[in-house]
Design a protein around this motif. Structure first.
Motif, short mmCIF file in Angstrom:
data_model
loop_
_atom_site.label_atom_id
_atom_site.label_comp_id
_atom_site.label_asym_id
_atom_site.label_seq_id
_atom_site.Cartn_x
_atom_site.Cartn_y
_atom_site.Cartn_z
N PRO A 288 40.88 35.79 27.28
CA PRO A 288 39.91 36.20 28.31
C PRO A 288 40.24 35.78 29.73
O PRO A 288 39.47 36.04 30.65
N GLU A 289 41.39 35.11 29.92
CA GLU A 289 41.75 34.65 31.26
C GLU A 289 42.83 35.54 31.85
O GLU A 289 43.90 35.69 31.28
N GLY A 290 42.54 36.14 33.00
CA GLY A 290 43.51 37.01 33.66
C GLY A 290 42.83 37.88 34.69
O GLY A 290 41.60 37.87 34.83
N LEU A 291 43.63 38.64 35.42
CA LEU A 291 43.09 39.48 36.49
C LEU A 291 44.02 40.66 36.75
O LEU A 291 45.24 40.53 36.71
N VAL A 292 43.40 41.81 37.01
CA VAL A 292 44.13 42.99 37.49
C VAL A 292 43.65 43.26 38.91
O VAL A 292 42.45 43.34 39.17
N LYS A 293 44.59 43.39 39.84
CA LYS A 293 44.26 43.56 41.25
C LYS A 293 44.99 44.79 41.79
O LYS A 293 46.20 44.93 41.60
N GLU B 286 46.99 35.50 45.60
CA GLU B 286 45.86 35.30 44.70
C GLU B 286 46.33 35.16 43.25
O GLU B 286 45.86 34.28 42.51
N ILE B 287 47.28 36.00 42.85
CA ILE B 287 47.83 35.94 41.50
C ILE B 287 48.59 34.63 41.30
O ILE B 287 48.45 33.96 40.26
N ALA B 288 49.40 34.25 42.29
CA ALA B 288 50.16 33.00 42.20
C ALA B 288 49.23 31.79 42.10
O ALA B 288 49.51 30.83 41.38
N GLY B 289 48.11 31.85 42.81
CA GLY B 289 47.13 30.77 42.75
C GLY B 289 46.51 30.63 41.37
O GLY B 289 46.34 29.52 40.85
N LEU B 290 46.18 31.78 40.76
CA LEU B 290 45.63 31.76 39.40
C LEU B 290 46.66 31.24 38.41
O LEU B 290 46.33 30.48 37.49
N ALA B 291 47.92 31.66 38.60
CA ALA B 291 48.99 31.20 37.72
C ALA B 291 49.14 29.69 37.81
O ALA B 291 49.26 29.00 36.79
N ARG B 292 49.09 29.17 39.01
CA ARG B 292 49.24 27.72 39.19
C ARG B 292 48.15 26.96 38.44
O ARG B 292 48.43 25.96 37.76
N LYS B 293 46.92 27.44 38.52
CA LYS B 293 45.81 26.79 37.83
C LYS B 293 46.05 26.79 36.32
O LYS B 293 45.79 25.79 35.63
N ARG B 294 46.53 27.90 35.79
CA ARG B 294 46.78 27.99 34.35
C ARG B 294 47.91 27.05 33.94
O ARG B 294 47.84 26.38 32.91
N PHE B 295 48.97 27.02 34.76
CA PHE B 295 50.11 26.15 34.43
C PHE B 295 49.70 24.68 34.46
O PHE B 295 50.08 23.90 33.58
#
Length: 478
Positions: A405-410, A229-238
């Motif tokens: 404001p973009e990020g996530l803690v899991k 999930e974190i890697a997916g969010l990172a990919r979108k940001r990149f």
């Protein structure tokens, strides 16, 4: 007669110099053998100088977005040579600091290349010039080539970039992280092979500086060791930043031309060619086990690294190994901790093997990524019935005030016991936040302890609290 020591450490990187300092503290007569530069790859060509480069990129990014903060900035630009000079200056300052710490703890420095000729004996020869790197002078006051003896010999020789056949670095068009840290000028375009921490950090740095960046990853997921999930969010940001990512894709051929390189890539469905001025090969590292005399002594090697018992001991009495050369995870903080455990074991103190499941990992790209423990997929794979909590940066006042404001803690818990199994973050300053979860896991903290802890307001750390609350249906600000 050989010069006699209690402990000789081969390698002056993070693992080696920390082991030597701890040995000095415990009263051992100690020496470190180093062939290039105190502080090793981490301080001179890895962790520290890359963070200096990334800091320059971060400042440049904020300057470009000054308007978002009600500020005005004109004529924004950069000087590539000055950025590199600052990075090298940071490394140089810390390199000298390591020498002072060793001297303070009465540790001798022997400058040269070491080989273990027999148990208890180390022969040091004059250092050879490292490939594609400048030769470093001997540290002031260092001893030179000769034969030295010690009852205990710790191998801490680290690792080097993995080289793939047909894609050998030439220092000009095909780079390793060495050349990527000291570009004479910014290339207009770049291909990065590998999307682990090293590859992604360089992709992030060069993209922020305006370079056209392509990342090619063999596995389906970028940042393969991170939670999906974190890697997916990172990919979108990149990708939003303009980095082009090709995952599940193999580089089958690289050709050099007068103006750059062309890489043929294959994703199993189609074949295409990428063109760029430079290519960074960031496909992992391999342990420096050669020319140490290990094979002759019968030291057990597995997949290119030295096998130890978790306390630094190899199968040959009197020979130890720590850090990258002793296997993954190949991280400076793991090496340092292993060095302390190894020396304290030699002293006869009560020690226990390091729990590698509690070693944090950090990637200093933009946005930052940090994690510790099991991913959600790994936890389920190991049979845990899990509770998962999430809290987004957009729900945190400090993150909004920072303009981040973009990020996530899991967070991931064992539903049965409340044990914290893993924590994964993406966003501003998460590399500084992760230590809170590392401490919690080491103290065997449960969800109840974390929920009852009072976190300061307004801080980014409040999201850690909220993520725990979310795992148990008690989240407040979402």
């Amino acid at each position: 007669m050989a010069d006699q020591y209690d402990i000789i450490v081969i390698g002056g990187g993070p693992g080696g110099y920390v082991a030597a300092i701890r040995a000095g503290q415990l009263g051992f007569k100690t020496a470190v053998v180093e062939r290039e530069h105190l502080g090793g790859i981490c301080l001179n060509w890895g962790c520290i100088p890359t963070k200096a480069l990334l800091r320059s990129a971060e400042i440049y990014h904020y300057m470009q977005h000054a308007k978002d903060y009600g500020l005005s900035a004109q004529g924004i630009g950069f000087d590539a040579a000055a950025i590199v000079q600052r990075s090298r200056g940071v490394s140089g300052r810390l390199n000298g600091g390591v020498g002072m710490l060793l001297k303070k703890n009465k540790v001798d420095v022997i400058f040269g290349e070491a080989a273990i000729t027999k148990p208890g004996e180390v022969v040091v020869s004059a250092p050879k010039k490292p490939a594609m790197q400048p030769q470093h002078p001997a540290p002031k006051g260092a001893l030179g080539p000769g034969t030295y003896s010690a009852k205990h010999i710790i191998v801490a020789t680290g690792a080097r970039p993995r080289v793939l056949p047909g894609i050998e670095p030439d220092g000009k068009q095909i780079w390793t992280y060495f050349e990527a840290m000291v570009p004479p000028e910014m290339p207009k375009s770049l291909i990065v092979m590998g999307s682990g921490a090293i590859g992604i950090e360089f992709a992030s740095f060069y993209r922020t500086m305006g370079v056209d960046v392509n990342v090619v990853e063999l596995l389906p997921q970028i940042l393969p060791v991170e939670d999906a999930e974190i890697a997916g969010l990172a990919r979108k940001r990149f990708e939003k930043q303009g980095i082009k990512i090709f995952s599940g894709t193999k580089v089958t051929k690289v050709e050099k031309g007068p103006n750059g390189v062309s890489a043929t890539i294959d994703d199993g469905k189609s074949v295409q060619t990428l063109q760029a001025e430079r290519l960074i090969s960031a496909v992992g590292v391999v342990g420096n086990i050669e020319n140490l005399g290990l094979e002759k002594l019968g030291v057990k090697i597995d997949r290119g690294t030295i096998v130890t018992d978790g306390l630094g001991r190899t199968n040959v009495p009197g020979i130890y190994a720590i850090g990258d050369v002793a296997g993954p995870p190949m991280l400076a903080h793991k090496a340092e901790h292993e060095g302390v455990i190894c020396v304290e074991t030699i002293k006869g103190m009560h020690t226990h093997p390091m729990d590698k499941g509690m070693i944090p990992g950090c990637t200093y790209c933009h946005p930052q990524i940090a994690s510790v423990g099991l991913t959600e997929a790994k936890a389920k794979e190991q049979g845990f019935d899990v509770r998962v909590g999430r809290f987004p940066f957009v729900g945190n006042g400090k993150a909004i005030a920072l303009g981040e404001p973009e990020g996530l803690v899991k967070t991931i818990f064992d539903k049965k016991t409340g044990q914290l199994l893993g924590a994964h973050m993406i966003g501003a300053e998460v590399t500084e936040l992760i230590q809170g979860f590392v401490i919690a896991m080491n103290l065997e903290t449960t969800e109840e302890d974390l929920m009852h802890a009072v976190f300061p307001h307004p801080t980014l750390s409040e999201m850690m609290h909220e993520s725990v609350l979310d795992a148990y249906g008690r989240v407040i600000h979402m």
